[in-house]
Design a protein around this motif. Structure first.
Motif, PDB file in Angstrom:
ATOM      1  N   VAL B  36       0.792  -1.195  -0.102  1.00 34.67           N
ATOM      2  CA  VAL B  36      -0.130  -0.135   0.045  1.00 34.67           C
ATOM      3  C   VAL B  36       0.877   1.143  -0.011  1.00 34.67           C
ATOM      4  O   VAL B  36       0.513   2.037  -0.720  1.00 34.67           O
ATOM      5  N   ILE B  37       1.892   1.075   0.707  1.00 36.38           N
ATOM      6  CA  ILE B  37       2.939   2.390   0.972  1.00 36.38           C
ATOM      7  C   ILE B  37       3.424   2.510  -0.470  1.00 36.38           C
ATOM      8  O   ILE B  37       3.614   3.820  -1.119  1.00 36.38           O
ATOM      9  N   ALA B  38       3.963   1.414  -1.216  1.00 38.63           N
ATOM     10  CA  ALA B  38       4.646   1.406  -2.222  1.00 38.63           C
ATOM     11  C   ALA B  38       3.623   2.170  -3.758  1.00 38.63           C
ATOM     12  O   ALA B  38       3.994   2.985  -4.350  1.00 38.63           O
ATOM     13  N   SER B  39       2.255   1.971  -3.342  1.00 41.34           N
ATOM     14  CA  SER B  39       1.511   2.374  -4.647  1.00 41.34           C
ATOM     15  C   SER B  39       0.839   3.896  -3.880  1.00 41.34           C
ATOM     16  O   SER B  39       0.113   4.735  -4.616  1.00 41.34           O
ATOM     17  N   ALA B  40       1.461   4.304  -2.766  1.00 38.02           N
ATOM     18  CA  ALA B  40       0.988   5.554  -2.474  1.00 38.02           C
ATOM     19  C   ALA B  40       1.480   6.880  -3.153  1.00 38.02           C
ATOM     20  O   ALA B  40       2.553   6.687  -3.830  1.00 38.02           O
ATOM     21  N   ASP B  41       0.727   7.840  -3.301  1.00 35.37           N
ATOM     22  CA  ASP B  41       1.256   9.207  -3.813  1.00 35.37           C
ATOM     23  C   ASP B  41       1.958  10.120  -3.196  1.00 35.37           C
ATOM     24  O   ASP B  41       2.748  10.898  -3.497  1.00 35.37           O
ATOM     25  N   ALA B  42       1.506   9.893  -1.945  1.00 34.17           N
ATOM     26  CA  ALA B  42       2.280  10.677  -0.749  1.00 34.17           C
ATOM     27  C   ALA B  42       2.219  10.123   0.563  1.00 34.17           C
ATOM     28  O   ALA B  42       1.454   9.195   0.738  1.00 34.17           O
ATOM     29  N   ILE B  43       3.115  10.602   1.575  1.00 34.41           N
ATOM     30  CA  ILE B  43       3.244   9.868   2.792  1.00 34.41           C
ATOM     31  C   ILE B  43       3.178  10.945   3.942  1.00 34.41           C
ATOM     32  O   ILE B  43       3.774  11.958   4.014  1.00 34.41           O
ATOM     33  N   ILE B  44       2.500  10.365   4.838  1.00 39.98           N
ATOM     34  CA  ILE B  44       2.751  11.205   6.305  1.00 39.98           C
ATOM     35  C   ILE B  44       3.219  10.194   7.100  1.00 39.98           C
ATOM     36  O   ILE B  44       2.509   9.153   7.200  1.00 39.98           O
ATOM     37  N   PHE B  45       4.497  10.598   7.943  1.00 40.41           N
ATOM     38  CA  PHE B  45       5.230   9.660   8.734  1.00 40.41           C
ATOM     39  C   PHE B  45       4.921  10.181  10.126  1.00 40.41           C
ATOM     40  O   PHE B  45       5.914  11.005  10.617  1.00 40.41           O
ATOM     41  N   PRO B  46       4.287   9.789  10.805  1.00 35.77           N
ATOM     42  CA  PRO B  46       4.149  10.348  12.227  1.00 35.77           C
ATOM     43  C   PRO B  46       4.998   9.407  13.262  1.00 35.77           C
ATOM     44  O   PRO B  46       5.032   8.489  13.047  1.00 35.77           O
ATOM     45  N   GLY B  47       4.865   9.984  14.426  1.00 33.53           N
ATOM     46  CA  GLY B  47       5.638   9.274  15.389  1.00 33.53           C
ATOM     47  C   GLY B  47       5.732  10.141  16.777  1.00 33.53           C
ATOM     48  O   GLY B  47       5.827  11.285  16.456  1.00 33.53           O
ATOM     49  N   VAL B  48       5.446   9.318  17.900  1.00 29.44           N
ATOM     50  CA  VAL B  48       5.630   9.946  19.162  1.00 29.44           C
ATOM     51  C   VAL B  48       6.303   8.864  19.986  1.00 29.44           C
ATOM     52  O   VAL B  48       6.116   7.704  19.564  1.00 29.44           O
ATOM     53  N   GLY B  49       6.889   9.188  21.246  1.00 27.16           N
ATOM     54  CA  GLY B  49       7.534   8.189  22.038  1.00 27.16           C
ATOM     55  C   GLY B  49       8.941   8.027  21.854  1.00 27.16           C
ATOM     56  O   GLY B  49       9.476   9.229  21.571  1.00 27.16           O
ATOM     57  N   SER B  50       9.669   6.985  21.981  1.00 32.38           N
ATOM     58  CA  SER B  50      11.028   6.919  22.046  1.00 32.38           C
ATOM     59  C   SER B  50      11.453   6.737  20.590  1.00 32.38           C
ATOM     60  O   SER B  50      10.869   5.844  19.891  1.00 32.38           O
ATOM     61  N   PHE B  51      12.631   7.019  20.243  1.00 32.14           N
ATOM     62  CA  PHE B  51      13.214   7.100  18.770  1.00 32.14           C
ATOM     63  C   PHE B  51      13.546   5.472  18.643  1.00 32.14           C
ATOM     64  O   PHE B  51      13.400   4.935  17.789  1.00 32.14           O
ATOM     65  N   PHE B  77       6.396  13.811   1.043  1.00 30.62           N
ATOM     66  CA  PHE B  77       6.695  12.842   2.322  1.00 30.62           C
ATOM     67  C   PHE B  77       6.597  13.728   3.412  1.00 30.62           C
ATOM     68  O   PHE B  77       7.619  14.861   3.694  1.00 30.62           O
ATOM     69  N   LEU B  78       5.906  13.729   4.560  1.00 26.62           N
ATOM     70  CA  LEU B  78       5.909  14.592   5.582  1.00 26.62           C
ATOM     71  C   LEU B  78       6.031  13.988   6.995  1.00 26.62           C
ATOM     72  O   LEU B  78       5.185  12.923   7.258  1.00 26.62           O
ATOM     73  N   GLY B  79       7.315  13.950   7.610  1.00 26.77           N
ATOM     74  CA  GLY B  79       7.593  13.388   8.754  1.00 26.77           C
ATOM     75  C   GLY B  79       7.035  14.338  10.089  1.00 26.77           C
ATOM     76  O   GLY B  79       7.430  15.709   9.698  1.00 26.77           O
ATOM     77  N   ILE B  80       6.265  13.745  11.019  1.00 30.09           N
ATOM     78  CA  ILE B  80       5.869  14.557  12.157  1.00 30.09           C
ATOM     79  C   ILE B  80       6.414  14.226  13.225  1.00 30.09           C
ATOM     80  O   ILE B  80       6.429  13.089  13.509  1.00 30.09           O
ATOM     81  N   CYS B  81       7.038  15.282  14.030  1.00 31.23           N
ATOM     82  CA  CYS B  81       7.467  15.170  15.371  1.00 31.23           C
ATOM     83  C   CYS B  81       8.754  13.873  15.326  1.00 31.23           C
ATOM     84  O   CYS B  81       9.733  14.234  14.682  1.00 31.23           O
ATOM     85  N   LEU B  82       8.374  12.852  16.024  1.00 30.48           N
ATOM     86  CA  LEU B  82       9.340  11.864  15.996  1.00 30.48           C
ATOM     87  C   LEU B  82       9.649  11.287  14.258  1.00 30.48           C
ATOM     88  O   LEU B  82      10.612  10.895  13.966  1.00 30.48           O
ATOM     89  N   GLY B  83       8.312  11.375  13.773  1.00 28.17           N
ATOM     90  CA  GLY B  83       8.698  11.027  12.345  1.00 28.17           C
ATOM     91  C   GLY B  83       9.574  11.867  11.516  1.00 28.17           C
ATOM     92  O   GLY B  83      10.258  11.407  10.698  1.00 28.17           O
TER      93      GLY B  83
END
Lengths: 263, 218
Positions: B36-51, B77-83
């Motif tokens: 699903v990720i491979a066929s995506a047009d765009a990605i949001i990559f969220p994360g909180v917690g420990s690296f 591609f957008l990484g948010i916080c820990l992302g």
């Protein structure tokens, strides 16, 4: 520069916002989702829901309120009241809450703070402390003490508020929500001595709660009380002041706040 | 139908990001399926917690390749916080925590993630100003110094200034937004930053739409 936060607190009982004096005499203060949206439009920096019914059978009520609020409001949302296990925390976070506030259950089982912080991150874990001044017998002593209470202020926990805040930080709490039971609902001002004692002992943000009656009180909590944020209920719910009034006042006094959006 | 995939990093703020993306008329999908990720047009990559926890989860879920592929293909591609932090080469979080857990990120943006200096209250929690260092579509319609909501104890230090998109003051001046081509990272939480945050997500949506158009033209 990090802004000081203004946080309306909504005590929710059976799905309605209520407000009392010294934890008693509850009065109706509106629909939680409507109130939340209203404060968001007004420029609130964050919202706190405290579910004061919190009986196990009614858990679904607060989850519905959180879900509906999170669909409408895009600022941080903290939920507290009767949270005593990780699964319930997860349910609330999945419904759209950003933080959970732990109180009685954390005192009974401090490992809950640690487990919550490990699973969801410290930024999710707020430890709420309800504290009451203890009469110090030795005359002339200005060595103030505060005792922690549980179950919505009904039962003494036999712990010192400052010591408990320090322990909570060590266990992984991300913020302390500190309510003075003596001041709550009185409109006579926050207990700034309590705030300063706790804020001076921990390195995590302290949110001041209980007693706001006028704008000067908020300023006092953020300066002498060293609080990072102020929680307010009565003065907002009954329209004494708007968030804009508060922020305008604090800005004029040199306190950094996030400007209210005019859109 | 094109797709925006929010990576299921099992973090606490997934649903908030989903709701905020929906609010600005993006049609997100939460997934951890490499196809699903491979066929995506765009990605949001969220994360909180420990690296370390997040880095292990990515490799456990076998997402490293799909994420690298999406970045290499120039998908927005957008990484948010820990992302955002995970886009960097490495973090000192694991060594400071005194364990031997993984400290390597995706290395899509050369640089390191560091802890705020001693003496500053951490986490840095609350609303703070983001000052874009240049004009960029991601910050279109936003005032310089617009306030966003932060909650973090570590910050990213890119190797090159060219990657810096926004700066924030908290005792020190730190990088609160980065970019490298179509790859973006923000240390704050746009999904919790009220109108300003929704504007930024909507801008990301426009970048996605623009990218799609370029692809069709060729």
């Amino acid at each position: 520069m990090l802004a000081k936060r203004i946080i309306p607190c909504l005590d929710v009982q059976d799905g309605r916002v209520v407000k009392g004096t010294r934890f008693l005499n509850l009065r109706d203060a509106g629909d939680p989702v409507e109130r939340a949206s209203f404060y968001n439009r007004e420029g609130a920096d964050e919202l706190v829901f405290l579910d004061i019914t919190a009986s196990v059978e009614k858990r679904q009520t607060i989850i519905d309120v959180v879900e509906k609020t999170a669909n409408a409001v895009f600022i941080p949302l903290t939920v507290g009241g009767g949270i005593d296990n990780l699964d319930f925390m997860q349910e609330l976070l999945q419904s759209g809450a950003d933080k959970v506030s732990l109180n009685t259950a954390a005192l009974q089982n401090p490992e809950l703070i640690q487990a919550g912080a490990q699973r969801f991150g410290s930024q999710c874990i707020v430890v709420a402390i309800d504290a009451k001044r203890v009469e110090v017998s030795s005359s002339g002593s200005d060595d103030l003490k505060w005792e922690v209470f549980t179950h919505g202020g009904r039962n003494p926990a036999g712990r010192d508020a400052v010591e408990w805040a320090v322990t909570a930080e060590k266990l992984g709490a991300g913020e302390i929500l500190l309510t003075s039971m003596d001041a709550d609902g009185t409109l006579d001002g926050y207990d700034t001595a309590l705030l300063a004692a706790v804020a001076g002992a921990v390195n995590i943000p302290v949110i001041a709660s209980g007693g706001a009656g006028n704008l000067e009180h908020l300023y006092e909590a953020l300066t002498n009380g060293q609080a990072h944020a102020v929680l307010a209920a009565s003065i907002l719910h009954y329209g004494t002041y708007s968030i804009a009034d508060i922020k305008e006042y604090l800005t004029a006094k040199g306190i950094p706040v996030r400007p209210v959006n005019i859109d | 139908m094109s797709s925006l995939v929010i990576i299921d990093s099992e973090c606490a703020n997934l649903s908030s990001i989903f709701k905020a993306a929906e609010k600005v008329f993006l049609e997100p999908l939460i997934s951890d399926d490499p196809q699903v990720i491979a066929s995506a047009d765009a990605i949001i990559f969220p994360g909180v917690g420990s690296f370390a926890h997040a880095a292990s989860l990515i490799s456990k879920k076998k997402l490293t390749t799909s994420l690298h592929d999406a970045i290499a293909a120039g998908k927005p591609f957008l990484g948010i916080c820990l992302g955002m932090q995970l886009l960097f080469s490495k973090s000192e979080e694991s060594s400071l925590s005194g364990n031997n857990q993984p400290d390597e990120g995706l290395n899509a943006i050369p640089g390191e993630v560091r802890r705020f200096p001693e003496g500053l209250p951490v986490p840095h929690v609350g609303w703070n100003k983001v000052n874009p260092v240049c004009e960029h579509p991601l910050f279109a319609g936003l005032n310089d110094g617009a306030y966003f909501y932060f909650t973090h104890s570590y910050y990213a230090l890119p190797e090159k200034k060219d990657y810096i998109l926004g700066l924030t003051e908290y005792g020190i001046s730190f990088t609160s937004a980065v970019y490298r081509g179509n790859l973006y990272g923000v240390q704050f939480h746009p999904e919790k930053s009220g109108q300003a945050g929704l504007q930024l997500l909507s801008n990301f949506g426009k970048i996605i739409a623009g990218n799609r158009q370029i692809k069709t033209e060729f």
